[in-house]
Scaffold this motif. Structure first.
Motif, short mmCIF file in Angstrom:
data_model
loop_
_atom_site.label_atom_id
_atom_site.label_comp_id
_atom_site.label_asym_id
_atom_site.label_seq_id
_atom_site.Cartn_x
_atom_site.Cartn_y
_atom_site.Cartn_z
N LEU A 299 0.99 -0.82 -0.03
CA LEU A 299 -0.06 -0.08 0.17
C LEU A 299 0.31 1.35 -0.34
CD1 LEU A 299 -2.63 -0.57 2.60
CD2 LEU A 299 -2.89 -0.63 0.08
N ASP A 300 0.20 2.28 -1.10
CA ASP A 300 1.42 3.22 -0.98
C ASP A 300 0.06 4.70 0.41
OD1 ASP A 300 -1.10 4.51 -2.53
OD2 ASP A 300 0.94 4.17 -4.21
N ALA A 301 0.63 5.76 0.45
CA ALA A 301 -0.93 6.88 0.68
C ALA A 301 -1.42 7.49 -0.34
CB ALA A 301 0.38 7.36 2.27
N ALA A 302 -1.50 7.11 -1.41
CA ALA A 302 -2.34 7.59 -2.02
C ALA A 302 -3.74 8.53 -1.99
CB ALA A 302 -1.59 7.38 -3.37
N THR A 303 -4.33 7.31 -1.83
CA THR A 303 -6.03 7.59 -1.50
C THR A 303 -6.29 8.07 -0.31
OG1 THR A 303 -6.28 5.32 -1.47
CG2 THR A 303 -6.33 6.08 -3.58
N GLU A 304 -7.00 8.34 0.21
CA GLU A 304 -8.14 8.17 1.23
C GLU A 304 -8.18 6.98 2.18
OE1 GLU A 304 -8.83 9.42 5.49
OE2 GLU A 304 -7.56 10.50 3.78
N ASP A 305 -8.79 6.07 1.54
CA ASP A 305 -8.86 4.82 1.74
C ASP A 305 -7.56 3.96 2.33
OD1 ASP A 305 -11.40 5.38 0.83
OD2 ASP A 305 -11.76 3.61 0.34
N ASN A 306 -6.21 4.10 1.63
CA ASN A 306 -5.40 3.86 1.73
C ASN A 306 -4.72 4.40 3.33
OD1 ASN A 306 -5.22 1.98 -0.45
ND2 ASN A 306 -3.50 3.04 -1.38
N ARG A 307 -4.52 5.57 3.54
CA ARG A 307 -4.60 5.74 4.49
C ARG A 307 -5.16 5.91 6.10
NH1 ARG A 307 -4.25 10.50 0.58
NH2 ARG A 307 -5.73 10.85 1.37
N GLU A 308 -6.16 5.53 5.27
CA GLU A 308 -6.80 5.04 6.31
C GLU A 308 -7.02 3.93 7.08
OE1 GLU A 308 -9.53 5.22 9.49
OE2 GLU A 308 -9.46 6.97 8.18
N TYR A 309 -6.24 3.32 6.05
CA TYR A 309 -5.51 1.47 7.36
C TYR A 309 -4.70 1.45 7.55
CZ TYR A 309 -4.68 -3.49 6.09
OH TYR A 309 -4.27 -4.73 6.59
N MET A 310 -3.99 3.17 7.01
CA MET A 310 -2.43 3.08 7.41
C MET A 310 -2.50 3.35 9.41
SD MET A 310 -0.63 4.41 4.47
CE MET A 310 0.68 3.16 3.41
N ARG A 311 -3.42 4.20 9.03
CA ARG A 311 -4.10 4.76 10.43
C ARG A 311 -4.61 3.85 11.32
NH1 ARG A 311 -5.62 10.03 7.26
NH2 ARG A 311 -7.23 8.73 7.09
N LYS A 312 -5.47 3.24 10.65
CA LYS A 312 -6.06 1.48 11.35
C LYS A 312 -4.32 0.89 11.90
CE LYS A 312 -7.57 -2.06 10.00
NZ LYS A 312 -8.37 -3.57 9.49
N VAL A 313 -3.90 0.31 11.18
CA VAL A 313 -2.11 -0.27 11.27
C VAL A 313 -1.65 0.22 12.65
CG1 VAL A 313 -0.07 -1.13 10.42
CG2 VAL A 313 -2.87 -1.36 9.42
N ILE A 314 -1.21 1.66 12.53
CA ILE A 314 -0.85 2.43 13.17
C ILE A 314 -0.86 2.10 14.50
CG2 ILE A 314 -0.25 4.44 14.48
CD1 ILE A 314 0.70 5.58 10.70
N THR A 315 -2.69 2.41 14.83
CA THR A 315 -3.34 2.08 15.73
C THR A 315 -2.56 1.27 16.81
OG1 THR A 315 -4.43 4.24 15.37
CG2 THR A 315 -5.96 2.55 17.49
N GLN A 316 -3.18 0.09 15.77
CA GLN A 316 -3.28 -1.41 16.20
C GLN A 316 -1.94 -2.27 16.93
OE1 GLN A 316 -4.35 -3.77 12.85
NE2 GLN A 316 -6.65 -3.74 13.43
N LEU A 317 -0.38 -0.71 16.12
CA LEU A 317 0.90 -1.65 16.69
C LEU A 317 0.98 -0.48 17.72
CD1 LEU A 317 2.92 -0.96 13.20
CD2 LEU A 317 2.30 -3.15 14.80
N GLU A 318 0.30 0.47 18.00
CA GLU A 318 0.87 1.34 19.29
C GLU A 318 -0.13 0.98 20.70
OE1 GLU A 318 -0.20 5.01 18.12
OE2 GLU A 318 1.82 5.73 17.75
N LYS A 319 -0.80 0.09 19.83
CA LYS A 319 -2.16 -0.68 20.94
C LYS A 319 -1.36 -2.13 21.75
CE LYS A 319 -6.95 -1.89 22.17
NZ LYS A 319 -8.11 -2.39 21.12
N LYS A 320 -0.69 -2.74 20.63
CA LYS A 320 0.23 -3.87 20.86
C LYS A 320 1.21 -3.31 22.15
CE LYS A 320 0.95 -8.13 18.77
NZ LYS A 320 1.54 -8.74 17.70
N ALA A 321 2.29 -2.12 21.37
CA ALA A 321 3.77 -1.75 21.78
C ALA A 321 2.97 -1.56 23.20
CB ALA A 321 3.89 -0.79 21.55
N GLY A 322 1.97 -0.40 23.73
CA GLY A 322 1.41 -0.74 24.76
C GLY A 322 1.95 -1.89 26.00
N GLY A 323 0.57 -2.70 25.34
CA GLY A 323 0.07 -3.74 26.06
C GLY A 323 2.05 -4.77 26.33
#
Length: 232
Positions: free
Chosen positions: A180-204
């Motif tokens: 995925l690249d960040a060219a579309t809003e949907d792609n960026r939304e997916y990336m934001r979701k992944v960032i949130t998941q990674l940060e949550k996992k890192a917190g745990g």
């Protein structure tokens, strides 16, 4: 019985449909009421299609829809556990959508004929996505195209793959965002979701004292964020 106007596919299945090559034989594994094969058949986009499912219930519903939209000539149903009852000559493009990554791994592992260069896999996983991406790369499946779509507030990724070990390029972000690249809003939304998941996992992991692992995930999240800023 009058002709039924054709339904529209939701964003997720529409994206899967866009990755099916024209005039190829399709197998839709874990078919959802046979919507995808029917839609493609009605548009004249597939030479033939198999709507496959492991449960008789969904297949009955698929059969009713196939009759309702009068595509019996092109679309057939098959009771099959993954690809077990489907032969290599019957399908060029194989769609597996709306299923967990672990289940996809099992299906792909059991169908050696997918390793033919002319076949294409179109996957839209729901869970265990990093594990699925790593598995596919290890097994020689290269992502040719990948795109995300937001449907009903959820971001999904759809990938088209080919068995081509020589085309595989894996970096540290690949398990998380694939190609995925960040060219579309949907792609960026997916990336934001992944960032949130990674940060949550890192917190745990931090809480349970696994500081190195936590730091690695935070670092990955930060790299995705930088990529998003760069490619906007």
């Amino acid at each position: 019985m009058g002709l039924h106007p054709l339904f529209t596919l939701g964003g997720r299945l529409q994206l899967c449909a866009s990755m099916v090559r024209p005039n190829m034989a399709l197998a839709d594994i874990g078919t959802d009421h046979a919507y995808l094969p029917i839609w493609l058949a009605k548009q004249g986009l597939v030479s033939r299609a198999i709507a496959a499912d492991i449960r008789p219930g969904p297949l009955q519903s698929a059969q009713q829809n196939i009759r309702r939209y009068r595509v019996e000539e092109l679309v057939s149903t098959r009771l099959s556990n993954g690809l077990e009852e489907i032969f290599s000559v019957e399908a060029d493009d194989i769609v597996i959508a709306g299923m967990g990554g672990e289940m996809m791994i099992q299906i792909i592992e059991n169908a050696l004929w997918l390793r033919q260069k002319e076949k294409r896999l179109i996957l839209q996983p729901m869970t265990s996505i990093p594990e699925l991406r790593e598995y596919l790369a290890k097994r020689g499946f290269a992502v040719l195209r990948e795109q995300a779509v937001v449907e009903d507030g959820h971001a999904y990724s759809v990938m088209q793959l080919q068995y081509a070990p020589e085309k595989i390029i894996m970096d540290s972000l690949y398990p998380y965002i694939g190609k995925l690249d960040a060219a579309t809003e949907d792609n960026r939304e997916y990336m934001r979701k992944v960032i949130t998941q990674l940060e949550k996992k890192a917190g745990g992991l931090s809480i349970s004292g696994k500081l190195e692992e936590a730091a690695a995930l935070k670092n990955t999240a930060e790299k995705i964020r930088i990529k998003m800023e760069k490619e906007r």
